[in-house]
Scaffold this motif. Structure first.
Motif, PDB file in Angstrom:
ATOM      1  N   GLN A 169       0.825  -1.207   0.000  1.00 45.02           N
ATOM      2  CA  GLN A 169       0.000   0.000   0.000  1.00 45.02           C
ATOM      3  C   GLN A 169       0.858   1.256   0.000  1.00 45.02           C
ATOM      4  O   GLN A 169       0.516   2.253  -0.628  1.00 45.02           O
ATOM      5  N   ALA A 170       1.984   1.224   0.702  1.00 44.94           N
ATOM      6  CA  ALA A 170       2.889   2.376   0.716  1.00 44.94           C
ATOM      7  C   ALA A 170       3.461   2.614  -0.678  1.00 44.94           C
ATOM      8  O   ALA A 170       3.539   3.756  -1.140  1.00 44.94           O
ATOM      9  N   ARG A 171       3.851   1.559  -1.342  1.00 43.48           N
ATOM     10  CA  ARG A 171       4.401   1.701  -2.695  1.00 43.48           C
ATOM     11  C   ARG A 171       3.341   2.156  -3.685  1.00 43.48           C
ATOM     12  O   ARG A 171       3.607   2.974  -4.553  1.00 43.48           O
ATOM     13  N   ALA A 172       2.121   1.631  -3.547  1.00 41.13           N
ATOM     14  CA  ALA A 172       1.050   1.991  -4.480  1.00 41.13           C
ATOM     15  C   ALA A 172       0.594   3.435  -4.302  1.00 41.13           C
ATOM     16  O   ALA A 172       0.302   4.120  -5.285  1.00 41.13           O
ATOM     17  N   SER A 173       0.552   3.908  -3.061  1.00 38.99           N
ATOM     18  CA  SER A 173       0.065   5.269  -2.811  1.00 38.99           C
ATOM     19  C   SER A 173       1.183   6.301  -2.775  1.00 38.99           C
ATOM     20  O   SER A 173       0.922   7.501  -2.787  1.00 38.99           O
ATOM     21  N   GLY A 174       2.435   5.848  -2.695  1.00 42.32           N
ATOM     22  CA  GLY A 174       3.558   6.775  -2.675  1.00 42.32           C
ATOM     23  C   GLY A 174       3.762   7.475  -1.345  1.00 42.32           C
ATOM     24  O   GLY A 174       4.415   8.516  -1.293  1.00 42.32           O
ATOM     25  N   VAL A 175       3.218   6.946  -0.260  1.00 46.18           N
ATOM     26  CA  VAL A 175       3.387   7.549   1.062  1.00 46.18           C
ATOM     27  C   VAL A 175       4.196   6.607   1.948  1.00 46.18           C
ATOM     28  O   VAL A 175       4.242   5.398   1.725  1.00 46.18           O
ATOM     29  N   GLN A 176       4.812   7.172   2.942  1.00 44.66           N
ATOM     30  CA  GLN A 176       5.573   6.381   3.904  1.00 44.66           C
ATOM     31  C   GLN A 176       4.622   5.795   4.938  1.00 44.66           C
ATOM     32  O   GLN A 176       3.809   6.504   5.520  1.00 44.66           O
ATOM     33  N   GLU A 192       1.005   3.524  10.841  1.00 44.05           N
ATOM     34  CA  GLU A 192       0.826   4.968  10.695  1.00 44.05           C
ATOM     35  C   GLU A 192       1.062   5.360   9.239  1.00 44.05           C
ATOM     36  O   GLU A 192       2.025   4.907   8.622  1.00 44.05           O
ATOM     37  N   GLY A 193       0.184   6.209   8.717  1.00 46.11           N
ATOM     38  CA  GLY A 193       0.334   6.698   7.361  1.00 46.11           C
ATOM     39  C   GLY A 193      -0.663   6.108   6.380  1.00 46.11           C
ATOM     40  O   GLY A 193      -0.714   6.536   5.234  1.00 46.11           O
ATOM     41  N   LEU A 194      -1.433   5.124   6.810  1.00 46.77           N
ATOM     42  CA  LEU A 194      -2.435   4.537   5.928  1.00 46.77           C
ATOM     43  C   LEU A 194      -3.766   5.251   6.108  1.00 46.77           C
ATOM     44  O   LEU A 194      -4.135   5.624   7.217  1.00 46.77           O
ATOM     45  N   PRO A 195      -4.514   5.428   5.023  1.00 53.07           N
ATOM     46  CA  PRO A 195      -5.840   6.043   5.166  1.00 53.07           C
ATOM     47  C   PRO A 195      -6.799   5.067   5.852  1.00 53.07           C
ATOM     48  O   PRO A 195      -6.584   3.858   5.826  1.00 53.07           O
ATOM     49  N   PRO A 196      -7.865   5.601   6.491  1.00 51.10           N
ATOM     50  CA  PRO A 196      -8.832   4.721   7.152  1.00 51.10           C
ATOM     51  C   PRO A 196      -9.476   3.779   6.138  1.00 51.10           C
ATOM     52  O   PRO A 196      -9.622   4.160   4.998  1.00 51.10           O
ATOM     53  N   PRO A 197      -9.813   2.579   6.498  1.00 46.88           N
ATOM     54  CA  PRO A 197      -9.802   1.972   7.813  1.00 46.88           C
ATOM     55  C   PRO A 197      -8.438   1.412   8.204  1.00 46.88           C
ATOM     56  O   PRO A 197      -8.276   0.937   9.324  1.00 46.88           O
ATOM     57  N   GLY A 198      -7.463   1.437   7.319  1.00 43.16           N
ATOM     58  CA  GLY A 198      -6.131   0.960   7.668  1.00 43.16           C
ATOM     59  C   GLY A 198      -6.081  -0.552   7.780  1.00 43.16           C
ATOM     60  O   GLY A 198      -6.884  -1.271   7.192  1.00 43.16           O
ATOM     61  N   LEU A 199      -5.126  -1.030   8.531  1.00 42.17           N
ATOM     62  CA  LEU A 199      -4.936  -2.461   8.749  1.00 42.17           C
ATOM     63  C   LEU A 199      -5.200  -2.791  10.215  1.00 42.17           C
ATOM     64  O   LEU A 199      -5.209  -1.899  11.059  1.00 42.17           O
ATOM     65  N   PRO A 200      -5.416  -4.063  10.540  1.00 41.17           N
ATOM     66  CA  PRO A 200      -5.649  -4.440  11.945  1.00 41.17           C
ATOM     67  C   PRO A 200      -4.541  -3.948  12.873  1.00 41.17           C
ATOM     68  O   PRO A 200      -3.390  -3.797  12.456  1.00 41.17           O
ATOM     69  N   GLN A 201      -4.889  -3.712  14.131  1.00 41.41           N
ATOM     70  CA  GLN A 201      -3.950  -3.158  15.097  1.00 41.41           C
ATOM     71  C   GLN A 201      -3.860  -3.982  16.372  1.00 41.41           C
ATOM     72  O   GLN A 201      -3.486  -3.466  17.422  1.00 41.41           O
ATOM     73  N   ASN A 202      -4.201  -5.256  16.281  1.00 39.55           N
ATOM     74  CA  ASN A 202      -4.155  -6.073  17.483  1.00 39.55           C
ATOM     75  C   ASN A 202      -3.629  -7.462  17.144  1.00 39.55           C
ATOM     76  O   ASN A 202      -3.640  -7.886  16.000  1.00 39.55           O
ATOM     77  N   TRP A 203      -3.155  -8.143  18.178  1.00 39.02           N
ATOM     78  CA  TRP A 203      -2.717  -9.522  18.024  1.00 39.02           C
ATOM     79  C   TRP A 203      -3.933 -10.434  18.104  1.00 39.02           C
ATOM     80  O   TRP A 203      -4.915 -10.107  18.750  1.00 39.02           O
ATOM     81  N   LEU A 204      -3.855 -11.577  17.478  1.00 35.53           N
ATOM     82  CA  LEU A 204      -4.925 -12.561  17.596  1.00 35.53           C
ATOM     83  C   LEU A 204      -4.931 -13.182  18.990  1.00 35.53           C
ATOM     84  O   LEU A 204      -5.971 -13.450  19.557  1.00 35.53           O
ATOM     85  N   SER A 205      -3.726 -13.410  19.528  1.00 34.51           N
ATOM     86  CA  SER A 205      -3.591 -13.983  20.862  1.00 34.51           C
ATOM     87  C   SER A 205      -3.212 -12.869  21.836  1.00 34.51           C
ATOM     88  O   SER A 205      -2.355 -12.042  21.538  1.00 34.51           O
TER      89      SER A 205
END
Length: 156
Positions: free
Chosen positions: A66-73, A86-99
């Motif tokens: 996604q960083a490469r496709a959008s050109g953002v860090q 950090e740096g992804l537009p909403p909804p972004g990616l998951p932010q928690n562990w499964l366990s």
């Protein structure tokens, strides 16, 4: 005196027992049952920990793409109970562990893109339920992130 009809078998005491095929079938069934029991006894904590590591490797590759496709860090940052991209537009990616027992050292960061090449990265993961066991999610900078389970690691 008894006589046998043509084609019938006369069973005597020395002719009883199991055939080789019957014995092979029984041994094969025992082997399959033993393998099933061995696989089912594997610790669920280890499985969840390895699943978290595999999932993180995929999420890091997704963030990198996604960083490469959008050109953002995009920066992955470990937190006390999870992580954030950090740096992804909403909804972004998951932010928690499964366990709930999987941990990464808080404050660790990995910069993902937008450049196609990056420095070698190595991220150790630990589990509260398996003390002393560490899995590394790493890349050499060119290839995708992968999970290293052994002490022979790709990145420093």
């Amino acid at each position: 005196m008894r006589t046998s009809a043509a084609g019938s078998k006369n069973r005597s005491a020395s002719n009883t027992g199991f055939t080789l095929l019957e014995l092979l079938v029984v041994v094969a069934l025992i082997a399959i049952a033993t393998a099933g029991v061995g696989l089912s006894l594997r610790g669920s904590a280890d499985t969840a920990f390895e699943r978290d590591a595999d999932r993180l490797a995929v999420l890091l590759e997704t963030g990198r793409a996604q960083a490469r496709a959008s050109g953002v860090q995009v920066v992955w940052r470990a937190q006390a109970q999870g992580f954030v991209f950090e740096g992804l537009p909403p909804p972004g990616l998951p932010q928690n562990w499964l366990s709930e027992t999987t941990r990464s050292e808080p404050g660790q960061t990995i910069t993902l893109g937008p450049e196609p090449l990056m420095a070698p990265q190595s991220l150790p993961l630990t589990s509260l339920q398996a003390p002393g066991k560490t899995l590394w999610v790493e890349t050499d900078g060119l290839r995708p992130f992968k999970v290293q389970r052994s002490t022979e690691r790709v990145a420093p």
